[in-house]
Motif scaffolding. Structure first.
Motif, PDB file in Angstrom:
ATOM      1  N   PRO A  68      -8.015   7.629  10.294  1.00  0.00           N
ATOM      2  CA  PRO A  68      -7.265   7.027   9.180  1.00  0.00           C
ATOM      3  C   PRO A  68      -6.931   8.023   8.084  1.00  0.00           C
ATOM      4  O   PRO A  68      -5.919   7.869   7.391  1.00  0.00           O
ATOM      5  N   ALA A  69      -7.749   9.055   7.911  1.00  0.00           N
ATOM      6  CA  ALA A  69      -7.499  10.022   6.843  1.00  0.00           C
ATOM      7  C   ALA A  69      -6.285  10.893   7.124  1.00  0.00           C
ATOM      8  O   ALA A  69      -5.707  11.471   6.194  1.00  0.00           O
ATOM      9  N   GLU A 102       0.496  14.319  -0.840  1.00  0.00           N
ATOM     10  CA  GLU A 102       1.871  13.838  -0.836  1.00  0.00           C
ATOM     11  C   GLU A 102       2.883  14.965  -0.632  1.00  0.00           C
ATOM     12  O   GLU A 102       2.729  16.066  -1.181  1.00  0.00           O
ATOM     13  N   LEU A 103       3.898  14.668   0.175  1.00  0.00           N
ATOM     14  CA  LEU A 103       5.076  15.513   0.319  1.00  0.00           C
ATOM     15  C   LEU A 103       6.236  14.779  -0.329  1.00  0.00           C
ATOM     16  O   LEU A 103       6.585  13.673   0.094  1.00  0.00           O
ATOM     17  N   ILE A 104       6.825  15.378  -1.357  1.00  0.00           N
ATOM     18  CA  ILE A 104       7.971  14.763  -2.026  1.00  0.00           C
ATOM     19  C   ILE A 104       9.228  15.175  -1.277  1.00  0.00           C
ATOM     20  O   ILE A 104       9.547  16.364  -1.168  1.00  0.00           O
ATOM     21  N   VAL A 105       9.946  14.182  -0.762  1.00  0.00           N
ATOM     22  CA  VAL A 105      11.141  14.453   0.038  1.00  0.00           C
ATOM     23  C   VAL A 105      12.399  14.437  -0.815  1.00  0.00           C
ATOM     24  O   VAL A 105      13.318  15.226  -0.605  1.00  0.00           O
ATOM     25  N   GLY A 164      -3.455   9.159   4.812  1.00  0.00           N
ATOM     26  CA  GLY A 164      -4.647   8.367   4.536  1.00  0.00           C
ATOM     27  C   GLY A 164      -4.349   7.215   3.598  1.00  0.00           C
ATOM     28  O   GLY A 164      -3.204   6.779   3.446  1.00  0.00           O
ATOM     29  N   SER A 165      -5.411   6.693   2.973  1.00  0.00           N
ATOM     30  CA  SER A 165      -5.313   5.569   2.034  1.00  0.00           C
ATOM     31  C   SER A 165      -4.647   4.352   2.669  1.00  0.00           C
ATOM     32  O   SER A 165      -3.647   3.840   2.165  1.00  0.00           O
ATOM     33  N   PRO A 167      -4.050   0.370   3.745  1.00  0.00           N
ATOM     34  CA  PRO A 167      -4.313  -0.880   3.012  1.00  0.00           C
ATOM     35  C   PRO A 167      -5.710  -1.390   3.337  1.00  0.00           C
ATOM     36  O   PRO A 167      -6.227  -1.151   4.435  1.00  0.00           O
ATOM     37  N   PRO A 168      -6.409  -2.048   2.384  1.00  0.00           N
ATOM     38  CA  PRO A 168      -5.863  -2.550   1.116  1.00  0.00           C
ATOM     39  C   PRO A 168      -5.935  -1.566  -0.039  1.00  0.00           C
ATOM     40  O   PRO A 168      -5.596  -1.923  -1.159  1.00  0.00           O
ATOM     41  N   SER A 169      -6.410  -0.341   0.168  1.00  0.00           N
ATOM     42  CA  SER A 169      -6.451   0.622  -0.936  1.00  0.00           C
ATOM     43  C   SER A 169      -5.027   0.963  -1.370  1.00  0.00           C
ATOM     44  O   SER A 169      -4.091   0.922  -0.566  1.00  0.00           O
ATOM     45  N   VAL A 170      -4.869   1.297  -2.643  1.00  0.00           N
ATOM     46  CA  VAL A 170      -3.557   1.564  -3.213  1.00  0.00           C
ATOM     47  C   VAL A 170      -3.530   3.002  -3.726  1.00  0.00           C
ATOM     48  O   VAL A 170      -4.326   3.359  -4.595  1.00  0.00           O
ATOM     49  N   PRO A 171      -2.651   3.849  -3.197  1.00  0.00           N
ATOM     50  CA  PRO A 171      -2.599   5.252  -3.627  1.00  0.00           C
ATOM     51  C   PRO A 171      -1.872   5.417  -4.959  1.00  0.00           C
ATOM     52  O   PRO A 171      -0.664   5.664  -5.003  1.00  0.00           O
ATOM     53  N   LEU A 172      -2.585   5.276  -6.049  1.00  0.00           N
ATOM     54  CA  LEU A 172      -2.017   5.408  -7.383  1.00  0.00           C
ATOM     55  C   LEU A 172      -2.598   6.628  -8.081  1.00  0.00           C
ATOM     56  O   LEU A 172      -3.748   7.003  -7.834  1.00  0.00           O
ATOM     57  N   PRO A 173      -1.848   7.273  -8.964  1.00  0.00           N
ATOM     58  CA  PRO A 173      -2.377   8.438  -9.689  1.00  0.00           C
ATOM     59  C   PRO A 173      -3.452   8.032 -10.687  1.00  0.00           C
ATOM     60  O   PRO A 173      -3.444   6.916 -11.213  1.00  0.00           O
TER      61      PRO A 173
END
Length: 667
Positions: A68-69, A102-105, A164-165, A167-173
């Motif tokens: 999952p990671a 994160e990769l910013i596209v 990774g991250s 659901p239900p975890s939320v990837p927020l800063p």
């Protein structure tokens, strides 16, 4: 007529019947499903700069993994910067810490502050990724705009991939902050049900501005390299701009510079003076929106319609060309020297005529290009920020009158020397001394290993073999026989496969030449293994313990410039470092590098206690044309140093003495 038949009675009866609450005929009311708790309205909670980040989309994408990671997800998010304070927010920068690789596209409504290309790996950022506004670089207040959101708010739309991250975890800063010391941003409130975080940044009461700004523009900043973008003339559909590049770093330099930027509003270059696009291409205009709008324009005269044009300098003999040259500080073949060498040569400039596209067809609507980047042949790497609006530049009146002419609008791009993560040097250093007959060469793969060279061909991790002095004049590919023979003669360990080369275009040998009671001397030699030449080259060495004792150089000009650094450049006739050339007999002799050499002397009276043979006579850092070179891993010693498992002379003597002692003591 009976009273019951009256119309008024009938109407009254119908109203009474309709108003009766017949609970037996009504179904019980359904309990509504509670909606996700929305983020509070910024209108009600913030009287400063409101910041928010909302995760709007997350989707599992291929390849699917069992861990999952490492599972990738595509995501879409929107960051908001809203000015609800009492002062304009000028040239804002938002910092967002990403935590899931994160990769910013793509980015909309803003740009990456460092001007990097997409996809952008956020793990390259130490703490947070910086975003700057574009086209809303400045946010006005609600008071002066009657709460016009188009002028007080900027929304940055992000599309990318994270890992990774699930659901239900939320990837927020973890936080959102402004890169502005005049504001204080508390830790954000997290709304997991809404996939959002927000905070309200308020003016910092302890902030003391370094400069009182009365012009309404940001103060001009300092940096290693400053690029100015000044609009000199403006028309409805086009404008004329002057681009000026100024070097402010004493060790910074550019050779055959290449400057690039990105047009964010479909602009294109019609003409230039003082520089030229590296590729002249109008196909994007002819087959694009520009060709549809400017149907009567002769695109055969247009220079570049690329969204990311690359600009190069002109050669000196183009300066007097009335169509291409005649711009002060232009046409130097892309050479920008340190100001300490020549202040006049520390500046480069050119003009560019830019055509605009709707809806910017107004002489007062001006936007600079973004994502600036500049590079040279063998020079430091520069990291450029986004353009900041500054007070208009003043130019002396061309007629000679005691008057200044102001630019219509000016922007400043600040570029600083940086070493990108994982970047390799472009030059290397070797050490040698009169008291040791071996040369400590450049490190293995000092300037990076070539693809496909490590493995069966050579060993990229083995330490470099010590060399005989004459091997310094031989290209690495021809040193094998000399290095192996020297190792066998000195009983050094020879790894198999042999170490890879250093792959450096320029190498510098530092040789401790003499050492006596009152002073000592060193010889410095430059080797150019490239085919091109270096005009007006310079070298800088940092001597942490010997700097105060520097006296003079004999073939170069040497200057003690502070910070324990000695600056060297060739005297007239020696200021040109030639490229590699064929030997006297090209069929048998290896190619010969370009070479320059000088001796420098030091006194010990100003550096009491200095120990030359212990390493005090070697530089800690060496720069060639502003590029920091790779240093050796060890220094020559008074006895032959060991390489790998080789046995030194001292060790051999100790072994002999031990054997003799055993023989004597044997009963």
């Amino acid at each position: 007529m009976d009273w019951c038949s009256r119309p008024s009675f009938v109407i009254l009866l119908v109203v009474l019947l309709l108003s009766v609450d017949d609970s037996r005929s009504q179904a019980p009311a359904a309990t509504p499903t509670p909606a996700p708790v929305p983020a509070p309205s910024p209108d009600a909670i913030c009287n400063g700069i409101y910041l928010s980040y909302v995760l709007e989309k997350r989707e599992k994408i291929h390849p699917f993994t069992s861990d999952p990671a490492d599972q990738p997800y595509s995501f879409g998010a929107t960051a908001t910067v809203l000015n609800h304070g009492a002062s304009d927010l000028l040239s804002w920068t938002l910092l967002i810490p990403f935590r899931h690789r994160e990769l910013i596209v793509s980015v909309g409504g803003g740009v990456l502050t460092n001007g990097s290309t997409f996809p952008y790996n956020t793990t390259l950022d130490a703490n947070a990724t910086a975003f700057s506004g574009y086209p809303n670089t400045d946010l006005k207040t609600a008071i002066e705009t009657a709460n016009d959101l188009s002028q007080i708010e900027a929304k940055i739309t992000l599309v990318g991939t994270f890992f990774g991250s699930p659901p239900p975890s939320v990837p927020l800063p973890e936080f959102l902050v402004l890169d502005d010391p005049s504001y204080s941003c508390p830790r954000p409130t997290v709304y997991n049900d809404s996939y959002a975080v927000d905070t309200c940044c308020l003016p910092n009461p302890n902030y003391v501005p370094k400069e009182i700004n009365v012009t309404g523009f940001l103060p001009r900043l300092s940096g290693d390299l400053i690029i100015s973008y000044d609009v000199l003339q403006s028309y409805g559909s086009s404008y004329l701009a002057l681009v000026t590049i100024e070097n402010h770093n004493p060790l910074g330099r550019l050779d055959r510079w290449q400057l690039s930027w990105e047009w964010a509003r479909n602009e294109f270059i019609y003409s230039m003076k003082g520089a030229y696009p590296s590729v002249v291409d109008v196909s994007d205009c002819v087959f694009g929106k520009q060709g549809q709008y400017y149907q009567d324009l002769d695109f055969s005269k247009v220079l570049s319609c690329k969204r990311n044009p690359t600009i190069v300098d002109l050669t000196p003999w183009q300066y007097n060309n009335t169509d291409l040259g005649r711009i002060p500080h232009c046409c130097r073949n892309g050479t920008i020297l340190p100001p300490e060498m020549d202040p006049e040569q520390a500046v480069s400039a050119f003009q560019v005529q830019v055509y605009k596209m709707p809806p910017d067809l107004n002489r007062s609507v001006l936007f600079p290009p973004v994502n600036w980047n500049i590079s040279g042949t063998l020079n430091p790497d520069y990291q450029c920020g986004q353009p900041n609006r500054v007070s208009p530049t003043a130019f002396p009146d061309s007629s000679g009158l005691d008057s200044d002419s102001l630019a219509l609008a000016s922007w400043q791009v600040v570029c600083n020397i940086s070493r990108p993560k994982g970047a390799s040097p472009k030059c290397c250093v070797s050490f040698s001394a009169f008291y040791n007959d071996s040369v400590v060469p450049c490190k293995t793969c000092a300037c990076g290993c070539r693809a496909g060279t490590s493995g069966p061909t050579c060993n990229a991790t083995a330490p470099a073999l010590l060399l005989p002095p004459e091997a310094l004049l031989v290209p690495f590919d021809n040193r094998t026989a000399k290095a192996v023979a020297w190792a066998e003669m000195k009983h050094y360990n020879v790894p198999s496969p042999l170490p890879c080369g250093d792959y450096c275009g320029v190498s510098i040998n530092w040789h401790v030449l003499t050492n006596y009671n009152k002073g000592w001397s060193a010889r410095v030699t430059l080797f150019n293994w490239r085919e091109d030449q270096f005009a007006d080259w310079f070298l800088a060495v940092r001597m942490d313990k010997a700097y105060a004792g520097y006296e003079q150089m004999y073939s170069f000009n040497g200057t003690a410039m502070g910070d324990n650094t000695i600056f060297m450049q060739g005297r007239p006739g020696l200021d040109y470092l030639n490229g590699e050339a064929n030997g006297n007999n090209p069929d048998n002799d290896p190619r010969v590098p370009g070479k320059q050499q000088s001796v420098m002397s030091f006194t010990k009276t100003k550096t009491p206690g200095i120990d030359i043979t212990a390493g005090d006579g070697y530089p800690s850092k060496v720069y060639f044309n502003g590029e920091e070179c790779s240093m050796p891993e060890m220094i020559p010693t008074n006895w032959a140093p060991r390489s790998g498992g080789g046995i030194g002379l001292v060790t051999l003597l100790l072994l002999v003495l031990a054997v003799v002692a055993l023989v004597i003591l044997e009963p």
